[in-house]
Design an enzyme around this catalytic site. Sequence first.
Site, short mmCIF file in Angstrom:
data_model
loop_
_atom_site.label_atom_id
_atom_site.label_comp_id
_atom_site.label_asym_id
_atom_site.label_seq_id
_atom_site.Cartn_x
_atom_site.Cartn_y
_atom_site.Cartn_z
N CYS A 121 60.49 37.08 69.30
CA CYS A 121 60.31 36.66 67.90
C CYS A 121 59.10 35.77 67.65
O CYS A 121 58.24 36.07 66.82
CB CYS A 121 61.57 35.94 67.42
SG CYS A 121 63.10 36.85 67.66
N HIS A 130 60.24 29.76 63.12
CA HIS A 130 60.06 29.96 64.55
C HIS A 130 58.62 29.82 65.02
O HIS A 130 58.22 30.41 66.03
CB HIS A 130 60.62 31.33 64.97
CG HIS A 130 61.28 31.30 66.31
ND1 HIS A 130 61.65 32.45 67.00
CD2 HIS A 130 61.65 30.28 67.12
CE1 HIS A 130 62.22 32.13 68.13
NE2 HIS A 130 62.23 30.81 68.23
#
Length: 536
Positions: A170, A226
């Site tokens: 990710c 993130h």
Amino acid sequence: MNAIIPCCYLLFAWLCCFTGVLRELTMAAAPFIVPVAGTGRVGNVKQDRGVFRMSQNPGAGKREAGAGVTTGGPAVMDVVRFLSLLIVASLRPLLRSSTRFVVLAASFCPAAIQHPAFSAPPNILLIVGDDIGYGDLSCYGNKDVATPNLDAIAAGGTRFTSGYVMAPVCGPSRAALLSGRYPAHVLPYVGNPPHGSSIGLPREHRLISDYLHDAGYRTAALGKWHLGEGPGFEPQARGFDSFFGFLSGMHDYFHGDDKEWGPIMRGREKGELKDYLTFALADEAAAIIRQPAATPFFIYLAFNATHTPLQVPDAYLQKTTHLTPPARQRNMAMMLALDDAVGRVMTALRESGKEEQTLVLFVSDNGAALIKGSSENGGSNAPLRGSKTQCWEGGIRMPFFAQWKSRWPAACVIDDPVCTLDLLPTLLAAADITPPATQKLDGVNLLPWLDGKGELPKREPLCFKMSGNNLAIRHGDLKFVRVGPESGLFNVRTDPNETTDLSAKRPIITRQLQAKWQAWDKLSLAGSTSQKSAKP
């Protein structure tokens, strides 16, 4: 006198807007306007190098201008056609010599001339899925459930069958998507930034949001971030006016205060979660879309579905009881909820009258998680090989599609390789923004190619890296890949499953690709095994 005559014609055009006659004028004037304003692709089928394009309307190729335009009764229209041709014929010298007249005429009736050269910068809606595999959408072959809202975006524009992300996990994938840079060349760590750490994507690398914000766009980040949790790494420090979501790599779908992964944030403060998270993110996006404003928006809508935890309202679970094992049932229930959420967002675009002038993109951040330690989510990368965390095609080749209804044709399928590095230069070009020459970018601007005005830009080989024994490089149709003890050379255009190893038959090209990857890896900021990456 020369100025009065065009003004009279313009007054006549304005009056025609009330009677529908200008629709017919548009058809009659098209042959004369085209040499001045240029034109996009018109027609039923267009075959470019490596690309098959087909209009949704089988009769679209029968009329070079005014396709889809309705007209009045035959007798009235005969008169209108005669008057239209008479007027246009008298204007022909003016049309050929002055684009200013065309622009002014379009201001009286914007529907008359739709060419993008005269349109405002588009709204941009960038939708990112989480751990959604190549085989999880019905437009990519999923038979378990239907995803009609996502499929409609793909059918309304261009669907890429060889669309790549630049890392199989990710955080690095999102860094490449937003910065236009290889993650290995800009991140001082391997894999994902650990939750609670003070590291993130360094500030010297400008993001899509930075450029669009400086150009006057309203910018919003929604969902999973993130890219760093510490001060200076959060969305508001990276060009976003607003943020609703979470900074870490995963989150509970029903509770705003996740004890393990942190709270839902609104801006820099703790926020509330009043609905299933997937729906809450969609509703936030819809609210921004519906706001009346004179400036365009950029919405980065980063859903965390279908990443673990596999949580979904019971009503959706009841729709997937036919599926096994339980992880697949839950994954597909989450996919149905995500598709409904995307439907809410697209409904807001249509009802607010903004869909035609909004560039909508969808991509997943990496492949479905299928192996132990990858946050297994019950997804599918079929027919591709491998999983999230791996550089096989299943980890890096994604559902990837885009529509821009006022500019690009529908129902296009393209198999030439594109990647998320290309998003920044392409979106900036769409917004008429030129990045400074000092800003290094690793992607290419696809806009002229997607506009039908040129070939796919030449690019360097695409390089991928998770670790020293988890890497790949694609050049043309050939890909060299190493995952653990296995390696090979594959023609991924004809063998996307990576089943037929060509390295023994083509040893020279195999060694050349390995050497190119090694040269590329010399620019990596972090060692291949020097740091342990965070949980995917």
